[in-house]
Design a protein around this motif. Structure first.
Motif, PDB file in Angstrom:
ATOM      1  N   GLN A   1      23.238 126.062 185.716  1.00  0.00           N
ATOM      2  CA  GLN A   1      23.555 127.351 186.335  1.00  0.00           C
ATOM      3  C   GLN A   1      24.838 127.236 187.168  1.00  0.00           C
ATOM      4  O   GLN A   1      24.996 126.308 187.950  1.00  0.00           O
ATOM      5  CB  GLN A   1      22.401 127.824 187.211  1.00  0.00           C
ATOM      6  N   GLY A   2      25.762 128.174 186.979  1.00  0.00           N
ATOM      7  CA  GLY A   2      26.996 128.207 187.748  1.00  0.00           C
ATOM      8  C   GLY A   2      28.085 127.283 187.235  1.00  0.00           C
ATOM      9  O   GLY A   2      29.140 127.190 187.839  1.00  0.00           O
ATOM     10  N   ARG A   3      27.854 126.594 186.144  1.00  0.00           N
ATOM     11  CA  ARG A   3      28.870 125.703 185.568  1.00  0.00           C
ATOM     12  C   ARG A   3      29.510 126.409 184.379  1.00  0.00           C
ATOM     13  O   ARG A   3      28.868 126.609 183.351  1.00  0.00           O
ATOM     14  CB  ARG A   3      28.258 124.381 185.135  1.00  0.00           C
ATOM     15  N   ALA A   4      30.771 126.765 184.559  1.00  0.00           N
ATOM     16  CA  ALA A   4      31.469 127.546 183.528  1.00  0.00           C
ATOM     17  C   ALA A   4      31.556 126.798 182.208  1.00  0.00           C
ATOM     18  O   ALA A   4      31.418 127.392 181.139  1.00  0.00           O
ATOM     19  CB  ALA A   4      32.870 127.907 184.014  1.00  0.00           C
ATOM     20  N   GLY A   5      31.763 125.496 182.263  1.00  0.00           N
ATOM     21  CA  GLY A   5      31.882 124.714 181.032  1.00  0.00           C
ATOM     22  C   GLY A   5      30.581 124.598 180.267  1.00  0.00           C
ATOM     23  O   GLY A   5      30.582 124.298 179.077  1.00  0.00           O
ATOM     24  N   LEU A   6      29.465 124.819 180.938  1.00  0.00           N
ATOM     25  CA  LEU A   6      28.152 124.708 180.299  1.00  0.00           C
ATOM     26  C   LEU A   6      27.448 126.063 180.200  1.00  0.00           C
ATOM     27  O   LEU A   6      26.226 126.129 180.073  1.00  0.00           O
ATOM     28  CB  LEU A   6      27.277 123.725 181.083  1.00  0.00           C
ATOM     29  N   ALA A   7      28.233 127.140 180.252  1.00  0.00           N
ATOM     30  CA  ALA A   7      27.659 128.485 180.236  1.00  0.00           C
ATOM     31  C   ALA A   7      26.852 128.743 178.965  1.00  0.00           C
ATOM     32  O   ALA A   7      25.785 129.360 179.016  1.00  0.00           O
ATOM     33  CB  ALA A   7      28.752 129.527 180.392  1.00  0.00           C
ATOM     34  N   ALA A   8      27.349 128.261 177.827  1.00  0.00           N
ATOM     35  CA  ALA A   8      26.622 128.484 176.569  1.00  0.00           C
ATOM     36  C   ALA A   8      25.293 127.730 176.576  1.00  0.00           C
ATOM     37  O   ALA A   8      24.262 128.269 176.166  1.00  0.00           O
ATOM     38  CB  ALA A   8      27.480 128.050 175.390  1.00  0.00           C
ATOM     39  N   LEU A   9      25.326 126.495 177.059  1.00  0.00           N
ATOM     40  CA  LEU A   9      24.088 125.710 177.145  1.00  0.00           C
ATOM     41  C   LEU A   9      23.112 126.363 178.116  1.00  0.00           C
ATOM     42  O   LEU A   9      21.915 126.429 177.844  1.00  0.00           O
ATOM     43  CB  LEU A   9      24.406 124.276 177.598  1.00  0.00           C
ATOM     44  N   HIS A  10      23.630 126.884 179.222  1.00  0.00           N
ATOM     45  CA  HIS A  10      22.778 127.562 180.204  1.00  0.00           C
ATOM     46  C   HIS A  10      22.103 128.781 179.579  1.00  0.00           C
ATOM     47  O   HIS A  10      20.903 129.001 179.772  1.00  0.00           O
ATOM     48  CB  HIS A  10      23.601 127.980 181.424  1.00  0.00           C
ATOM     49  N   ALA A  11      22.877 129.567 178.827  1.00  0.00           N
ATOM     50  CA  ALA A  11      22.328 130.776 178.203  1.00  0.00           C
ATOM     51  C   ALA A  11      21.212 130.424 177.226  1.00  0.00           C
ATOM     52  O   ALA A  11      20.160 131.074 177.202  1.00  0.00           O
ATOM     53  CB  ALA A  11      23.430 131.554 177.500  1.00  0.00           C
ATOM     54  N   VAL A  12      21.420 129.377 176.436  1.00  0.00           N
ATOM     55  CA  VAL A  12      20.392 128.971 175.465  1.00  0.00           C
ATOM     56  C   VAL A  12      19.158 128.454 176.189  1.00  0.00           C
ATOM     57  O   VAL A  12      18.028 128.823 175.856  1.00  0.00           O
ATOM     58  CB  VAL A  12      20.952 127.906 174.499  1.00  0.00           C
ATOM     59  N   ALA A  13      19.374 127.609 177.196  1.00  0.00           N
ATOM     60  CA  ALA A  13      18.232 127.044 177.919  1.00  0.00           C
ATOM     61  C   ALA A  13      17.449 128.131 178.637  1.00  0.00           C
ATOM     62  O   ALA A  13      16.205 128.120 178.643  1.00  0.00           O
ATOM     63  CB  ALA A  13      18.720 125.983 178.911  1.00  0.00           C
TER      64      ALA A  13
END
Length: 175
Positions: free
Chosen positions: A34-46
Motif C-alpha cells: 500500500q502506498g508504493r507507486a512501483g508496486l501499485a499493480a501488485l497491490h491492486a491484485v492482492a
C-alpha cells in the motif's frame, strides 16, 4: 538504515509466509504494498484477491508505526501533460527496437518516414482510376447523357459555322 536480510532470514520469512492461508497472504501483500507507486499493480491484485477470498481478522499487521497518510494524487511535473514519469514526448514515425529486421518501404514509408515512390504512384493511379470510373458512371445517368448531347450539339454547330466561314473566305479569294 535497514539491515540486509541474509539468505537464512529470507528462507525463514518465506516459510512463515508459506504457512499463511491464501486470504492472510493476500492481505499481508496488500498491506505491505500500500502506498508504493512501483508496486501499485501488485497491490491492486492482492487487494482484489483478499476481498474475493475473504479477509480474516488474525492477519499480522505489517504496517509501519507511522500514521497512514491520506491518499494524495501524484505530484504533476510541469510539461508532462499527464504522461507517466514525465518523459520526453515522442513524435513522428515509430522506430522498431534494435535487432528486429525491418523491410524497407513497409506501409509505404521508408525508415525515416518518407513516402516511397511506389506508394505515391499507387495513390496517383488509384485516384486516376477513381476519376475515370466516376466519369463513366456520370455519363450513364440521365443528366450526364443530356450534358453529353448538349456538348455534341455545340460541337456540330461549331463545325458547321467553321465550314461557313471557310466557304465565305474561299469565295472572296476568287474575286
Amino acid at each position: 538504515m535497514r539491515s540486509l536480510v541474509t539468505m537464512s532470514d529470507a528462507k525463514d520469512f518465506g516459510s512463515e509466509l508459506a504457512g499463511l492461508s491464501d486470504a492472510e497472504l493476500a492481505a499481508v501483500v496488500a498491506t505491505a504494498t500500500q502506498g508504493r507507486a512501483g508496486l501499485a499493480a501488485l497491490h491492486a491484485v492482492a487487494a482484489s484477491v483478499a476481498a474475493t477470498i475473504g479477509h480474516t481478522s488474525n492477519v499480522i499487521d505489517v504496517t509501519p508505526d507511522t500514521e497512514e497518510e491520506a491518499f494524495s494524487p501524484p505530484v504533476s511535473v510541469p510539461d508532462t501533460y499527464g504522461q507517466v514519469a514525465g518523459g520526453p514526448v515522442v513524435t513522428g514515425v515509430p522506430v522498431p527496437p534494435t535487432g528486429i529486421p525491418v523491410a524497407p518501404g513497409i506501409g509505404g514509408y521508408t525508415g525515416s518516414g518518407v513516402p516511397t515512390f511506389e506508394s505515391v504512384r499507387d495513390k496517383v493511379e488509384q485516384r486516376y482510376g477513381t476519376a475515370q470510373g466516376m466519369g463513366e458512371l456520370d455519363r450513364q445517368t440521365p443528366v450526364g447523357r443530356s450534358v453529353e448531347e448538349q456538348w455534341d450539339a455545340r460541337e456540330k454547330a461549331a463545325r458547321e459555322r467553321l465550314e461557313q466561314i471557310r466557304k465565305s473566305v474561299h469565295g472572296n479569294d476568287s474575286d
